[in-house]
Design a protein around this motif. Structure first.
Motif, mmCIF file in Angstrom:
data_model
loop_
_atom_site.group_PDB
_atom_site.id
_atom_site.type_symbol
_atom_site.label_atom_id
_atom_site.label_comp_id
_atom_site.label_asym_id
_atom_site.label_seq_id
_atom_site.Cartn_x
_atom_site.Cartn_y
_atom_site.Cartn_z
ATOM 1 N N ARG A 103 0.858 -1.181 0.000
ATOM 2 C CA ARG A 103 0.000 0.000 0.000
ATOM 3 C C ARG A 103 0.897 1.235 0.000
ATOM 4 N NH1 ARG A 103 -5.061 -2.099 1.479
ATOM 5 N NH2 ARG A 103 -4.905 -4.019 2.668
ATOM 6 N N PHE A 104 0.456 2.262 -0.709
ATOM 7 C CA PHE A 104 1.253 3.471 -0.860
ATOM 8 C C PHE A 104 0.440 4.700 -0.447
ATOM 9 C CE2 PHE A 104 2.288 0.545 -4.338
ATOM 10 C CZ PHE A 104 3.653 0.408 -4.224
ATOM 11 N N THR A 105 1.162 5.766 -0.194
ATOM 12 C CA THR A 105 0.573 7.098 -0.140
ATOM 13 C C THR A 105 0.807 7.687 -1.522
ATOM 14 O OG1 THR A 105 1.206 7.298 2.177
ATOM 15 C CG2 THR A 105 0.664 9.339 1.013
ATOM 16 N N PHE A 106 -0.223 8.286 -2.119
ATOM 17 C CA PHE A 106 -0.082 8.891 -3.438
ATOM 18 C C PHE A 106 -0.162 10.396 -3.275
ATOM 19 C CE2 PHE A 106 -1.757 10.220 -7.646
ATOM 20 C CZ PHE A 106 -0.685 9.793 -8.409
ATOM 21 N N ASP A 107 0.866 11.120 -3.733
ATOM 22 C CA ASP A 107 0.907 12.575 -3.551
ATOM 23 C C ASP A 107 0.406 13.346 -4.769
ATOM 24 O OD1 ASP A 107 2.964 12.525 -5.428
ATOM 25 O OD2 ASP A 107 4.449 13.473 -4.117
ATOM 26 N N GLY A 108 -0.222 12.662 -5.700
ATOM 27 C CA GLY A 108 -0.686 13.298 -6.930
ATOM 28 C C GLY A 108 0.232 13.033 -8.102
ATOM 29 N N GLU A 109 1.488 12.678 -7.809
ATOM 30 C CA GLU A 109 2.465 12.368 -8.846
ATOM 31 C C GLU A 109 3.177 11.053 -8.614
ATOM 32 O OE1 GLU A 109 5.398 15.308 -9.686
ATOM 33 O OE2 GLU A 109 3.956 16.947 -9.660
ATOM 34 N N LYS A 110 3.529 10.793 -7.347
ATOM 35 C CA LYS A 110 4.357 9.629 -7.027
ATOM 36 C C LYS A 110 3.705 8.790 -5.938
ATOM 37 C CE LYS A 110 7.799 12.474 -6.195
ATOM 38 N NZ LYS A 110 9.040 12.999 -5.688
ATOM 39 N N PHE A 111 4.067 7.516 -5.954
ATOM 40 C CA PHE A 111 3.711 6.629 -4.853
ATOM 41 C C PHE A 111 4.838 6.717 -3.818
ATOM 42 C CE2 PHE A 111 1.246 4.652 -8.269
ATOM 43 C CZ PHE A 111 0.019 4.529 -7.641
ATOM 44 N N LEU A 112 4.459 6.928 -2.569
ATOM 45 C CA LEU A 112 5.429 7.101 -1.492
ATOM 46 C C LEU A 112 5.109 6.160 -0.343
ATOM 47 C CD1 LEU A 112 5.218 11.005 -1.413
ATOM 48 C CD2 LEU A 112 7.014 9.655 -2.509
ATOM 49 N N ASN A 113 6.074 5.998 0.548
ATOM 50 C CA ASN A 113 5.891 5.268 1.803
ATOM 51 C C ASN A 113 5.251 3.888 1.627
ATOM 52 O OD1 ASN A 113 6.778 7.649 3.131
ATOM 53 N ND2 ASN A 113 4.710 8.466 2.991
ATOM 54 N N PRO A 114 5.897 2.998 0.880
ATOM 55 C CA PRO A 114 5.299 1.662 0.712
ATOM 56 C C PRO A 114 5.190 0.941 2.054
ATOM 57 C CG PRO A 114 7.550 1.710 -0.137
ATOM 58 C CD PRO A 114 7.203 3.113 0.242
ATOM 59 N N ARG A 115 4.014 0.362 2.280
ATOM 60 C CA ARG A 115 3.759 -0.423 3.487
ATOM 61 C C ARG A 115 3.435 -1.843 3.030
ATOM 62 N NH1 ARG A 115 1.388 4.079 3.185
ATOM 63 N NH2 ARG A 115 -0.727 3.311 2.931
ATOM 64 N N TRP A 116 4.227 -2.784 3.494
ATOM 65 C CA TRP A 116 4.161 -4.167 3.032
ATOM 66 C C TRP A 116 3.346 -5.003 3.994
ATOM 67 C CZ3 TRP A 116 7.142 -6.092 -1.201
ATOM 68 C CH2 TRP A 116 7.898 -5.119 -1.856
ATOM 69 N N GLU A 117 2.464 -5.822 3.427
ATOM 70 C CA GLU A 117 1.667 -6.765 4.220
ATOM 71 C C GLU A 117 1.742 -8.130 3.547
ATOM 72 O OE1 GLU A 117 -3.037 -7.649 5.151
ATOM 73 O OE2 GLU A 117 -2.456 -5.660 4.457
ATOM 74 N N THR A 118 2.289 -9.098 4.249
ATOM 75 C CA THR A 118 2.335 -10.452 3.709
ATOM 76 C C THR A 118 0.915 -11.004 3.667
ATOM 77 O OG1 THR A 118 4.545 -10.801 4.600
ATOM 78 C CG2 THR A 118 3.287 -12.767 4.031
ATOM 79 N N ILE A 119 0.535 -11.552 2.516
ATOM 80 C CA ILE A 119 -0.790 -12.152 2.367
ATOM 81 C C ILE A 119 -0.641 -13.580 1.865
ATOM 82 C CG2 ILE A 119 -1.977 -9.948 2.035
ATOM 83 C CD1 ILE A 119 -2.028 -10.509 -0.972
ATOM 84 N N THR A 120 -1.689 -14.352 2.014
ATOM 85 C CA THR A 120 -1.673 -15.760 1.618
ATOM 86 C C THR A 120 -2.292 -15.935 0.234
ATOM 87 O OG1 THR A 120 -3.857 -16.223 2.530
ATOM 88 C CG2 THR A 120 -1.958 -16.430 4.053
#
Length: 129
Positions: A103-120
């Motif tokens: 999951r990212f934060t989108f600032d209008g131009e770029k994806f920032l601060n990726p947050r990783w979640e392991t899923i099955t």
């Protein structure tokens, strides 16, 4: 990028090798699968390990997500970006198949601060249904 391929993008499904510019513009590639649902676009970026001469999906996920959204005209707010590491048949458990929802934060131009979640695999199936 997709411009290198002689393909037509089906509006609901895409599954092919995708070439992108990685760190320092090094040519890179990953497996790319896009599944467009009514309420979300699910993007699977698969590590190709030995077949990738450049930057890995894991290291470049924010920039890769932005490139994929641009190339395939995907809406950032609908994006479900999954990094897929295929099973390498190694005895090392960290090289087993894995899925991570990023999951990212989108600032209008770029994806920032990726947050990783392991899923099955079951979580992936639920996203696809």
């Amino acid at each position: 990028m997709i411009k290198n391929f002689n393909i037509e993008f089906n509006s609901k499904y895409f599954d092919q090798v995708y070439e992108y510019k990685g760190q320092w513009d090094v040519p890179s590639r990953c497996g790319l699968k896009i599944v467009r649902k009514e309420d979300r676009d699910i993007v699977f970026a698969t590590e190709l390990y030995a077949e990738n001469p450049g930057t890995s999906v894991t290291q470049w996920c924010s920039q890769l997500a932005a490139a994929v959204c641009k190339d395939f005209d995907l809406k950032c707010e609908r994006l479900h970006f999954i990094v897929h590491a295929p099973d390498t048949k190694s005895k090392l458990t960290f090289l087993n198949e894995s899925f991570s929802l990023v999951r990212f934060t989108f600032d209008g131009e770029k994806f920032l601060n990726p947050r990783w979640e392991t899923i099955t695999g079951k979580d992936v199936e639920a996203l696809l249904s």
